[in-house]
Design a protein around this motif. Structure first.
Motif, short mmCIF file in Angstrom:
data_model
loop_
_atom_site.label_atom_id
_atom_site.label_comp_id
_atom_site.label_asym_id
_atom_site.label_seq_id
_atom_site.Cartn_x
_atom_site.Cartn_y
_atom_site.Cartn_z
N ARG A 66 0.83 -1.20 0.00
CA ARG A 66 0.00 0.00 0.00
C ARG A 66 0.86 1.24 0.00
N VAL A 119 -3.71 -7.30 -11.98
CA VAL A 119 -3.34 -5.94 -11.58
C VAL A 119 -3.61 -4.96 -12.71
N ASP A 124 -6.67 -5.65 -7.07
CA ASP A 124 -5.53 -5.98 -6.20
C ASP A 124 -5.35 -7.50 -6.10
N ARG A 141 -0.92 -4.13 -6.11
CA ARG A 141 -1.84 -3.01 -6.02
C ARG A 141 -1.93 -2.32 -7.39
#
Length: 475
Positions: A66, A119, A124, A141
């Motif tokens: 993240r 992706v 995700d 991500r």
């Protein structure tokens, strides 16, 4: 008072190798239990530790993914600034591989195509995948414009290796605890066993005063009670045996002394010619007494032999009582004792040796006649043992003599017990008659009991088995 059970001697126990002792086996079992416990604990704990570590790594990798996505999302991937490059370098220093997705393509090979496509599609990715031929944790991500970042980290083998490397320490501790527990337990258990074994060896050597201390646990206490009871029983038995031998010696010496005295008188010519027949009758009576005593002793010795002759068959106890009455009515009348037979009108069947059971009946009647005073009755009774003719029969000899006390009933059939108790108090025999009768009845498969008679004296009851032919017929 209990004597100490210590010290070697002729009854000392043989030395044994340690490997064959209870102590060695208890130590081995305790060590085995400790080893198994450590291994089972490791087998259960290591997978849990590995899964917990992997979950922590997955969470940490997700947080780093993240962060990387947030840093790279500030600018397009093609225009990464120095902060993004520095983050990627830091991640790689932590053994985390960083893959950048541009227009649906990874910047280098190794990343599974489904991960790249997912992706690039704006979704995700989180989980475990095969990356570069190795299983790895994967966190991907998505970024705007079909771009994205994927972080991978090889799954750890560290927990397994660390646990296995550190297993020797608890293993040694468990083995040490097992040895200590085994030694303590074995010595606690083996000490009373060794004490009991030493006491048993002393009993074998003839020491009847030895006693084992009674202590917990219950099994050890039971063993001590059993050995102490055995020692007391042996002492009592040997005491009675000595008393019996003394009594038999006295009984043998009495007729032998009379026979010898009269024989010496005859040899010296001190007996007048007209007194010789009376002397001969006295010698004959004493020799018959001696013969009966020796015969009883031989019969008792033969009772325990495997080849003791028995010829069992169907016997009518009513007829047996009638035959005995013809002999014993006159013998009892000669000494002023009334003799009575109690028997049913019909037969009382039993299965026994007729000669041996008649020997038992004659022995019991002779004992009764010896102790009853003139005028007191002697009764021979027979009756069925049950309503079924195959149940067998009962033969009972009762008298009006002094009878038994309650204490006498417990030892009535022991050799010489009543003779020793009442010698010099009232008329007694050799002390073998009831023991011989009891042995014969047991060999015949029956039972004999002593009790109190309604005539005021003793009641001796013999229970004999039924005829097996009648049993098969009734079935």
């Amino acid at each position: 008072m209990a004597l100490p059970v210590v010290g070697p001697g002729p009854s000392a126990l043989p030395r044994r190798r340690f490997a064959h002792t209870l102590t060695a086996r208890a130590v081995l079992v305790s060590c085995a239990v400790a080893l198994v416990s450590v291994l089972v604990t490791a087998l259960v704990a290591v997978p849990l530790a590995v899964r917990g570590a992997e979950r922590r790594d997955q969470v940490a990798l997700a947080a780093q993914a993240r962060l990387a996505a947030d840093v790279l999302r500030v600018r397009a991937v093609r225009q990464r600034d120095t902060a993004g490059d520095r983050l990627i370098r830091q991640l790689r220093q932590q053994q985390i591989e960083v893959y950048l997705i541009r227009a649906g393509q990874a910047d280098r090979a190794g990343l599974p195509r489904p991960v790249v496509n997912r992706v690039a599609a704006g979704r995700d990715v989180s989980g475990r995948r095969m990356v570069g031929g190795e299983r790895a944790l994967v966190e991907g991500r998505a970024l705007p414009g079909g771009d994205g970042v994927v972080l991978t980290r090889p799954t750890r083998n560290g927990p397994w290796g660390q646990v296995l490397l550190s297993l020797w320490l608890p293993l040694l501790a468990g083995l040490a605890a097992g040895v200590a527990a085994g030694l303590f337990l074995a010595r606690r258990l083996a000490r009373p066993i060794r004490t009991a074994a030493t006491a048993a060896a002393r009993l074998r050597a003839g020491d009847r005063a030895v006693r084992v201390p009674v202590e917990p646990p219950d099994e050890v206490a039971d063993l001590a009670h059993a050995l102490n009871g055995l020692a007391a029983a042996l002492a009592t038995s040997e005491g009675r045996q000595r008393e019996f031998l003394l009594s038999v010696s006295h009984e043998l010496r009495t007729p032998l002394t009379a026979i010898r005295g009269y024989a010496e008188a005859l040899a010296d010519g001190v007996i007048e010619a007209d007194a010789v027949p009376a002397t001969g009758r006295t010698v004959l009576a004493e020799s018959e007494h001696l013969d009966r005593l020796v015969s009883d002793l031989l019969a008792l010795a033969r009772l325990e032999a495997a080849d003791f002759p028995l010829e069992p068959g169907p016997v009518d106890l009513t007829r047996l009582a009638a035959d005995a009455a013809r002999t014993w009515t006159d013998r009892c009348a000669a000494v002023g004792v009334p003799f009575r037979v109690e028997a049913p009108a019909g037969p009382v069947p039993a299965y026994t040796d007729p000669g041996r059971i008649r020997q038992v009946v004659d022995g019991l009647l002779e004992n009764a006649l010896r102790v009853v005073p003139p005028g007191a009755p002697v009764v021979l009774a027979v009756r069925p043992a049950g309503a079924d003719p195959a149940a067998g029969g009962l033969v009972e000899v009762r008298d009006g003599g002094p009878g038994f006390t309650d204490d006498d009933l417990a030892v009535a059939f022991e050799r010489g017990a009543l003779h020793q108790r009442y010698r010099g108090v009232r008329k007694v025999g050799s002390g073998l008659g009831l023991a011989l009768a009891a042995g014969l009845v047991r060999r015949l498969g029956g039972e004999i009991t002593a009790g109190h008679a309604p005539e005021g004296g003793a009641a001796l009851t013999v229970r004999l088995p039924g005829d097996p032919y009648l049993t098969r017929t009734s079935a």
